[in-house]
Design a protein around this motif. Structure first.
Motif, mmCIF file in Angstrom:
data_model
loop_
_atom_site.group_PDB
_atom_site.id
_atom_site.type_symbol
_atom_site.label_atom_id
_atom_site.label_comp_id
_atom_site.label_asym_id
_atom_site.label_seq_id
_atom_site.Cartn_x
_atom_site.Cartn_y
_atom_site.Cartn_z
ATOM 1 N N SER A 1 0.825 -1.205 0.000
ATOM 2 C CA SER A 1 0.000 0.000 0.000
ATOM 3 C C SER A 1 0.859 1.256 0.000
ATOM 4 O O SER A 1 1.969 1.291 0.547
ATOM 5 C CB SER A 1 -0.952 -0.002 1.194
ATOM 6 O OG SER A 1 -0.253 -0.214 2.402
ATOM 7 N N ALA A 2 0.315 2.311 -0.618
ATOM 8 C CA ALA A 2 1.082 3.529 -0.900
ATOM 9 C C ALA A 2 1.636 4.187 0.344
ATOM 10 O O ALA A 2 2.717 4.805 0.294
ATOM 11 C CB ALA A 2 0.199 4.512 -1.674
ATOM 12 N N GLU A 3 0.954 4.069 1.489
ATOM 13 C CA GLU A 3 1.432 4.757 2.688
ATOM 14 C C GLU A 3 2.728 4.153 3.231
ATOM 15 O O GLU A 3 3.388 4.748 4.088
ATOM 16 C CB GLU A 3 0.364 4.747 3.784
ATOM 17 C CG GLU A 3 -0.019 3.380 4.307
ATOM 18 C CD GLU A 3 -1.245 2.800 3.606
ATOM 19 O OE1 GLU A 3 -1.979 2.041 4.254
ATOM 20 O OE2 GLU A 3 -1.452 3.110 2.420
ATOM 21 N N HIS A 4 3.110 2.987 2.714
ATOM 22 C CA HIS A 4 4.343 2.339 3.173
ATOM 23 C C HIS A 4 5.465 2.440 2.136
ATOM 24 O O HIS A 4 6.507 1.794 2.295
ATOM 25 C CB HIS A 4 4.074 0.871 3.498
ATOM 26 C CG HIS A 4 3.041 0.675 4.565
ATOM 27 N ND1 HIS A 4 3.267 1.018 5.877
ATOM 28 C CD2 HIS A 4 1.774 0.209 4.510
ATOM 29 C CE1 HIS A 4 2.183 0.749 6.592
ATOM 30 N NE2 HIS A 4 1.266 0.259 5.788
ATOM 31 N N THR B 1 7.748 5.194 -0.424
ATOM 32 C CA THR B 1 8.108 6.529 -0.904
ATOM 33 C C THR B 1 8.791 6.374 -2.253
ATOM 34 O O THR B 1 9.444 5.358 -2.518
ATOM 35 C CB THR B 1 9.044 7.255 0.076
ATOM 36 O OG1 THR B 1 10.222 6.455 0.267
ATOM 37 C CG2 THR B 1 8.369 7.473 1.420
ATOM 38 N N GLN C 1 9.304 1.366 3.162
ATOM 39 C CA GLN C 1 9.732 1.879 4.459
ATOM 40 C C GLN C 1 10.314 0.772 5.341
ATOM 41 O O GLN C 1 9.749 -0.315 5.444
ATOM 42 C CB GLN C 1 8.556 2.554 5.159
ATOM 43 C CG GLN C 1 8.068 3.809 4.453
ATOM 44 C CD GLN C 1 6.792 4.362 5.057
ATOM 45 O OE1 GLN C 1 6.326 3.910 6.092
ATOM 46 N NE2 GLN C 1 6.208 5.359 4.383
ATOM 47 N N TRP D 1 2.061 -4.025 5.850
ATOM 48 C CA TRP D 1 1.606 -4.115 4.466
ATOM 49 C C TRP D 1 1.505 -5.557 3.972
ATOM 50 O O TRP D 1 1.134 -5.806 2.818
ATOM 51 C CB TRP D 1 2.522 -3.321 3.527
ATOM 52 C CG TRP D 1 3.988 -3.448 3.757
ATOM 53 C CD1 TRP D 1 4.780 -2.562 4.427
ATOM 54 C CD2 TRP D 1 4.863 -4.507 3.322
ATOM 55 N NE1 TRP D 1 6.090 -2.991 4.431
ATOM 56 C CE2 TRP D 1 6.168 -4.176 3.754
ATOM 57 C CE3 TRP D 1 4.670 -5.686 2.606
ATOM 58 C CZ2 TRP D 1 7.273 -5.006 3.497
ATOM 59 C CZ3 TRP D 1 5.759 -6.509 2.349
ATOM 60 C CH2 TRP D 1 7.036 -6.164 2.794
#
Length: 684
Positions: free
Chosen positions: A355-358, A360, A373, A396
């Motif tokens: 998922s995008a929040e994990h 960069t 991350q 994730w």
């Protein structure tokens, strides 16, 4: 490997001349199929060998042929292997540096023409293709070498000799770690890049099957797994941060017929590229092989030793096998174990997107690359614990269902793990993780990088009549230190548990390394609300000998390690910020690790902000009324709290005289003070 090589295509722009018929004393005649990408390395190597008078490059084939005269007038140029073979006579050796999905059909054609084959990795795209190609090679009597260049390293024999000599003690397991960087443009270099299949044909590109395939193949080699029969099972845990079909961040766990485990933790989404490695883990140290550098780093109590070794070129090895029968260093048959891994990946469910929040992204356009991350830490943690990302509970990763869940009014507060996914050297046992506050803050950790055998909340002892039920190294009085021993037991449920709302009772068997029961345990968990922002968890356990003789329950402290009396109830906490530990004392308060550690008090509190949410929570550990067990407290090094069953001397459980312990923990949101705690525990 680059452009697609079809079995039949339009002829090259200039007339292709047939390779000349060799004289009886001619050099081995070699043809290269695929001259771009990795094929360029083969061209350079062939030029070197030709200059040394070892081989003659007689032909190449590529749908995007080199410019006229680029290879000299003596080298025939074709668009396809079919055309090359039809021109005759067949080359002595055909090198295939082509897309993955073309390897098997092109190799079959070369074998049928009477050529020996050097095929780039992976040699095939399925286990069925492997078996077909192996049968064809056997029937033709021709040789097939697979381009796992690392298997030509002379370091491998040195590592085997070191292991066999006992330089690192008994082998605990094997791991492969790869942290590479790949941009969007990497997956645009060809139609097949990043594909699991293309136009209905298996490709099976991916981090473990192609980009870092050498890590897998080298790990299998060191673990003694060469053929299909050498592999007992393959487990896959596949993910991707790129917009591809294939995986770019994965864990592969292989169990061999010899009883070894290889854990491969690999990513193409690292913050920076590092040299990949394969490690042999032993009881007295480890040997780490950086295979791209042919460097071996041996670490023992005596220190670290680094050595760099030479490498045998695999084409030269193939030529020596043709000439004098030397064994192939990377034969097709010996890639059966690797193909078993590829087949497991091919048939696994599609990689799950991270998922995008994990993730960069660094860079722009085709140069943009994802960074997962904390991936370096996760790769190392997986390798040490021999665990998948899912088993580690990475946020994730795919969720694995717990054996059961502790809940209040339908709100899950703790997950009960039965320990069946824990490696043997961590002493598999039941435990609770994650445990949450009512607001959802996680206040436990399991398999952390610093001590991968720490498992949430549960019961563990390091010395039960010489058996380690804690995991990791064992502290012995004889050594005066921690040592790895093959002494790890396991704790397993027996029979059916008794369950109802807020209550779980079960019988457990503490089995030694040989599977023979050492202890029996009656364990009871109860849980209930303790106000609007707190809940209460109580653990009650009774330990009895499994046989008719007394059993000693000890700890590092009872074996001579000062202050190391851990064992019994233990709670491993997650990373924290601004934590405070305190306990009541006559005439005052014990504050901090050094003050509270080893003390007997009615309760002990731990308050702080817990990662990754940084939410505030307080844990209050309440001893039984008549308890004389000291608190074991760690803040520096790692966060944990326990109640020591055998602080300085062992405790004996005998038939008819079991050891009984009870502890209650309040799990509260917010930062409580002493008055808040007194209010809570008076309700017990």
């Amino acid at each position: 490997m680059t452009h697609q090589i079809a079995s039949s295509a339009t002829p090259a722009s200039r007339t292709a001349t047939a390779p000349r018929v060799p004289a009886a004393t001619a050099l081995p005649r070699v043809a290269l199929v695929g001259v771009h990408g990795f094929g360029e390395r083969h061209l350079a190597n062939l030029a070197r060998l030709a200059a040394d008078g070892v081989v003659e490059l007689v032909a190449v084939a590529d749908p995007n042929p080199p410019q006229y005269g680029a290879l000299g007038n003596s080298v025939a140029v074709f668009r396809t292997l079919d055309q090359l073979l039809a021109a005759g006579p067949a080359p002595d050796v055909v090198i295939l540096a082509t897309p993955i999905q073309t390897h098997a059909p092109l190799a079959l054609s070369a074998l049928a023409a009477g050529s020996d084959v050097y095929v780039e990795k992976p040699p095939v795209a399925s286990l069925a293709q492997f078996r077909e190609l192996l049968a064809a090679a056997d029937a033709s009597g021709r040789l097939v070498q697979v381009g796992f260049q690392s298997l030509g390293s002379q370091a491998l024999a040195a590592i085997r000799d070191a292991v066999e000599s006992g330089a690192i003690g008994e082998v605990l397991g094997f791991s492969a770690q790869g942290l590479w960087v790949r941009s969007r443009g990497y997956f645009k270099r060809s139609r097949w890049a990043g594909k699991r299949s293309l136009d209905g044909t298996d490709v099976v590109d991916g981090v473990a099957t192609n980009a870092l395939a050498h890590a897998v193949a080298t790990g299998l080699h060191l673990a003694g797994a060469h053929t299909v029969a050498d592999v007992t099972s393959v487990e896959t845990d596949l993910y991707r941060a790129h917009d591809t079909q294939s995986d770019d961040t994965s864990v592969i766990r292989v169990r061999t017929a010899a009883g070894q485990t290889l854990l491969c933790a690999l990513t193409l989404c690292a913050p920076e590229q590092q040299n990949p490695s394969v490690t042999v883990h032993g009881t007295l140290g480890e040997i780490r092989f950086f295979y791209t550098e042919d460097e071996v780093v041996t670490t023992t109590r005596d220190g670290e030793r680094r050595e760099v070794f030479g490498r045998t070129d695999l084409l030269e090895n193939l030529l020596a096998a043709r000439r004098s029968g030397d064994p192939l260093l990377s034969s097709l048959a010996d890639t059966g174990a690797f193909t078993s891994v590829l087949e497991a990946i091919r048939t696994a469910q599609d990689p799950q997107e991270i998922s995008a929040e994990h993730v960069t992204w660094d860079g722009d356009g085709d140069d943009a690359r994802p960074v997962v991350q904390r991936i370096p830490e996760l790769i190392e943690r997986a390798a040490k614990a021999q665990a998948t990302f899912s088993e580690l509970g990475v946020p994730w990763a795919r969720s694995l269902p717990p054996a059961r869940t502790f809940a209040l009014e339908g709100h899950p507060l703790a997950e009960y793990q039965d320990g069946s996914r824990i490696r043997a050297a961590s002493s598999p046992r039941p435990y609770l993780h994650p445990v949450r506050t009512l607001a959802g803050t996680v206040v436990t950790d399991h398999q952390p990088l610093d001590h991968v055998w720490h498992l949430g909340v549960g019961v563990a002892l390091q010395d039960v009549d010489g058996v380690n039920f804690w995991g990791g190294r064992t502290y012995t009085r004889a050594a005066g230190d921690y040592v790895w021993r093959a002494d790890h037991g396991s704790i397993v449920p027996t029979g059916e548990p008794t369950e109802r709302a807020g209550y779980l009772a079960e019988d457990l068997s503490w089995n030694g390394p040989d599977g023979v029961p050492v202890l029996t345990e009656q364990r009871t968990w109860t849980w209930a609300a303790a106000g609007p922002s707190a809940w209460r968890l109580t653990l009650d356990f009774v330990l009895s000998p499994a046989g008719d003789h007394p059993v000693s329950l000890g700890s590092p402290g009872s074996n001579g390690r000062a202050g190391g009396g851990y064992g019994g109830f233990f709670w491993r906490l997650p990373e924290w910020a601004g934590a405070t530990v305190w306990a009541p004392a006559a005439g005052g308060t014990l504050r901090g690790e050094s003050a509270a550690h080893g003390k007997v008090t009615p309760w002990l509190a731990w308050s702080g902000r817990f990662s990754p949410s940084e939410s505030a929570a307080t844990l209050v550990f309440v001893a039984a009324t008549d308890s004389t067990d000291p608190w074991f407290v760690r803040m520096d090094g790692y966060p944990g709290v326990g109640q020591s069953l055998a602080w300085e001397t062992p405790v004996i459980t005998a038939p008819g005289s079991p050891v009984h312990r009870n502890v209650t923990v309040y799990i509260a949101d917010g930062l409580l003070n002493t008055d808040d705690i007194q209010t809570l525990i008076t309700k017990l």
